[in-house]
Design a protein around this motif. Structure first.
Motif, PDB file in Angstrom:
ATOM      1  N   GLU A  82      -6.266  12.598 -12.652  1.00 25.69           N
ATOM      2  CA  GLU A  82      -7.063  11.553 -11.987  1.00 25.69           C
ATOM      3  C   GLU A  82      -8.190  11.162 -12.929  1.00 25.69           C
ATOM      4  O   GLU A  82      -8.362  11.804 -13.981  1.00 25.69           O
ATOM      5  CB  GLU A  82      -7.606  12.059 -10.649  1.00 25.69           C
ATOM      6  CG  GLU A  82      -8.483  13.297 -10.744  1.00 25.69           C
ATOM      7  CD  GLU A  82      -9.930  13.045 -10.403  1.00 25.69           C
ATOM      8  OE1 GLU A  82     -10.187  12.395  -9.383  1.00 25.69           O
ATOM      9  OE2 GLU A  82     -10.805  13.468 -11.188  1.00 25.69           O
ATOM     10  N   GLY A  83      -8.959  10.136 -12.572  1.00 27.78           N
ATOM     11  CA  GLY A  83      -9.947   9.620 -13.511  1.00 27.78           C
ATOM     12  C   GLY A  83     -11.394  10.001 -13.241  1.00 27.78           C
ATOM     13  O   GLY A  83     -12.235   9.941 -14.144  1.00 27.78           O
ATOM     14  N   ARG A 121       5.957   7.612  -5.481  1.00 33.41           N
ATOM     15  CA  ARG A 121       5.303   8.820  -6.033  1.00 33.41           C
ATOM     16  C   ARG A 121       6.007   9.230  -7.330  1.00 33.41           C
ATOM     17  O   ARG A 121       7.211   9.471  -7.333  1.00 33.41           O
ATOM     18  CB  ARG A 121       5.360   9.954  -5.015  1.00 33.41           C
ATOM     19  CG  ARG A 121       4.509  11.141  -5.476  1.00 33.41           C
ATOM     20  CD  ARG A 121       4.193  12.073  -4.356  1.00 33.41           C
ATOM     21  NE  ARG A 121       5.356  12.855  -4.003  1.00 33.41           N
ATOM     22  CZ  ARG A 121       5.424  13.632  -2.920  1.00 33.41           C
ATOM     23  NH1 ARG A 121       4.425  13.714  -2.090  1.00 33.41           N
ATOM     24  NH2 ARG A 121       6.501  14.312  -2.675  1.00 33.41           N
ATOM     25  N   ALA A 130     -12.853   2.778  -9.984  1.00 33.77           N
ATOM     26  CA  ALA A 130     -14.226   2.421 -10.318  1.00 33.77           C
ATOM     27  C   ALA A 130     -15.158   3.482  -9.757  1.00 33.77           C
ATOM     28  O   ALA A 130     -14.861   4.082  -8.713  1.00 33.77           O
ATOM     29  CB  ALA A 130     -14.565   1.051  -9.728  1.00 33.77           C
ATOM     30  N   VAL A 280      -2.591   3.193  -0.632  1.00 31.86           N
ATOM     31  CA  VAL A 280      -2.613   2.362  -1.840  1.00 31.86           C
ATOM     32  C   VAL A 280      -3.912   2.506  -2.623  1.00 31.86           C
ATOM     33  O   VAL A 280      -3.949   2.319  -3.834  1.00 31.86           O
ATOM     34  CB  VAL A 280      -2.336   0.872  -1.532  1.00 31.86           C
ATOM     35  CG1 VAL A 280      -0.891   0.682  -1.139  1.00 31.86           C
ATOM     36  CG2 VAL A 280      -3.262   0.314  -0.461  1.00 31.86           C
ATOM     37  N   ALA A 281      -4.976   2.834  -1.914  1.00 30.07           N
ATOM     38  CA  ALA A 281      -6.265   2.995  -2.590  1.00 30.07           C
ATOM     39  C   ALA A 281      -7.099   3.972  -1.777  1.00 30.07           C
ATOM     40  O   ALA A 281      -7.005   3.992  -0.550  1.00 30.07           O
ATOM     41  CB  ALA A 281      -6.996   1.664  -2.699  1.00 30.07           C
ATOM     42  N   ALA A 304      -9.936   4.927  -6.347  1.00 28.87           N
ATOM     43  CA  ALA A 304      -8.840   4.587  -7.259  1.00 28.87           C
ATOM     44  C   ALA A 304      -7.677   4.057  -6.446  1.00 28.87           C
ATOM     45  O   ALA A 304      -7.444   4.482  -5.314  1.00 28.87           O
ATOM     46  CB  ALA A 304      -8.419   5.801  -8.076  1.00 28.87           C
TER      47      ALA A 304
END
Ligand code: HAM
Length: 409
Positions: A82-83, A121, A130, A280-281, A304
């Motif tokens: 993940e970010g 998936r 963000a 989705v987010a 995300a």
């Protein structure tokens, strides 16, 4: 020799899908830019301890899903699952907090989780995300959620927003001990995974999709009853701001998310149009994480979205620029044809030269296949053919041809 195949859970994204991918990312960039976020390009590999300390030792991601290996220098590294963890590390490492702490970053790219692949998936998937650092006010939570909604609206995607508040780590401690007592009483009715989760990650039991677990936890204590006054007020404010911003939401007291770093606000946008993997987010607040990873105490939040899941929901792409195919009628006009294409492109027209040598007939066949709106036959003259009407027109020079094409495209 047998051909080598791609690795399970990994995908080639090409053709129309690649266009969708780019369209989604371009749309997100435009929207992030409107909200004044800056891009950060993060590394794919990180020290494995970054994810252990942020996402959480007990989470599925860290326990089962990370691609971890030892590099040639003996370091234990992980492909990022993940970010957020990387964004926080970068925020601290590059001392972005020195500028008053306030920073708004976005990123895009591949993430890796060794999950069981199914529709929506994958083991390599892509996120756009963000993060906002240095703001405590629930105004930020509301604006972030509004931004995600803007993105979904721009892509013409309908999704349901679910929100919840997890309170502070302190609030949760009390709640978790109550929840554990409750779950231990119901232990025999829970699935095997959830029985283990009572000790390791009891909140996740509430998220379990197994019917028996859903039934057994119907009357489980709810976190919202354990929130501190300030968390409750924050949650009320968030709802007020969301209403102000015309964002519809459903309160889901069982929404807990699969990562440990969240505090207070959590949210997910879900749809039932793409099967079981309908989120989705998603995102939320993580007010302790910067400090937990060695930075100064800094409130933060983010989200995300899974690009592949958005791709499943985007059916219409914006109209593309029309193509002009340039065909030298024989070898003697190859260099002239190259020049014509070059000049068309210099005028921002989309041109493809038929580069294959051969009979005019075979070149025509290829031109048809390329789906050009116009074909230019290059000989001593330039002959423009409109492929929709079949009309043909002769030009003495490329400048006149360009003027006509600009009028018609
Ligand atoms: P997450 O819920 O783990 O959150 O992932 C966010 C989104 O990535 C999911 O809602 C889903 O759309 C997509 N996604 C996750 N796993 C897969 C997969 N295996 N295949 C396809 N798509 C997937 C996070 O990653 C947090 N970092 C979000 C965040 C940012 N929270 C605060 N800031």
């Amino acid at each position: 020799m047998s051909a080598i195949q791609k690795i399970r859970g990994f995908q080639d994204i090409y053709g129309k899908d690649a266009k969708k991918y780019r369209y989604i990312v371009d749309t997100a960039r435009k929207i992030f830019n409107r909200y004044n976020f800056e891009e950060i390009i993060l590394p794919f590999l990180e020290d494995v301890s970054l994810f252990k300390r942020s996402v959480g030792e007990a989470t599925d991601i860290v326990q089962k899903e990370m691609y971890v290996f030892t590099d040639k220098g003996g370091r234990e590294v992980a492909l990022r699952p993940e970010g957020t963890a990387s964004a926080v590390r970068a925020y601290i490492e590059n001392k972005m907090y020195a500028e008053g702490g306030y920073k708004k970053l976005f990123y895009e790219g591949a993430m890796f989780r060794y999950e069981r692949p199914q529709a929506g998936r994958y083991r390599q998937f892509h996120q756009i995300g963000a993060e906002i650092f240095g703001v405590d006010s629930p105004m930020a939570d509301a604006e972030l959620i509004r931004m995600v909604k803007d993105l979904l609206d721009s892509l013409n995607i309908q999704a349901t927003l679910e929100i919840n508040s997890l309170g502070s780590f302190e609030d949760r401690k009390t709640y978790i001990s109550e929840l554990k007592n409750f779950l231990n009483e119901k232990k025999e009715f829970l699935c095997e995974t959830c029985q283990k989760r009572i000790e390791t990650n009891p909140l996740r039991v509430l998220d379990c999709k197994v019917e028996g677990c859903k039934e057994a936890t119907k009357d489980a204590p709810v976190l919202i009853d354990y929130l501190s006054q300030s968390s409750k007020e924050r949650y009320e404010k968030l709802k007020e701001y969301l209403r102000q911003l015309d964002v519809d939401f459903i309160e889901n007291p069982r929404l807990v998310r699969g990562l440990d770093y969240y505090t207070d606000t959590v949210f997910e946008f879900t749809t039932d149009k793409i099967g079981a993997q309908g989120t989705v987010a998603a995102g939320g607040r993580y007010d302790n994480l910067v400090e937990q990873l060695g930075g100064p105490k800094t409130p933060a939040l983010g989200f995300a979205a899974g690009i592949e899941r958005l791709m499943l929901l985007v059916d219409e792409l914006p109209e593309e620029q029309k193509l002009v195919v340039v065909v030298p009628i024989n070898q003697d006009f190859n260099s002239e044809a190259l020049k014509v294409s070059h000049k068309l492109r210099a005028e921002n027209l989309k041109a493809e030269t038929v580069l294959k040598e051969g009979s005019l007939k075979s070149k025509m066949k290829l031109a048809n296949k390329l789906g050009g709106s116009f074909v230019v036959f290059v000989s001593e003259k330039l002959e423009l053919k409109d492929m929709a009407t079949g009309e043909q027109e002769l030009f003495e020079n490329v400048e006149d041809l360009i003027d006509t094409l600009k009028d018609r495209l």
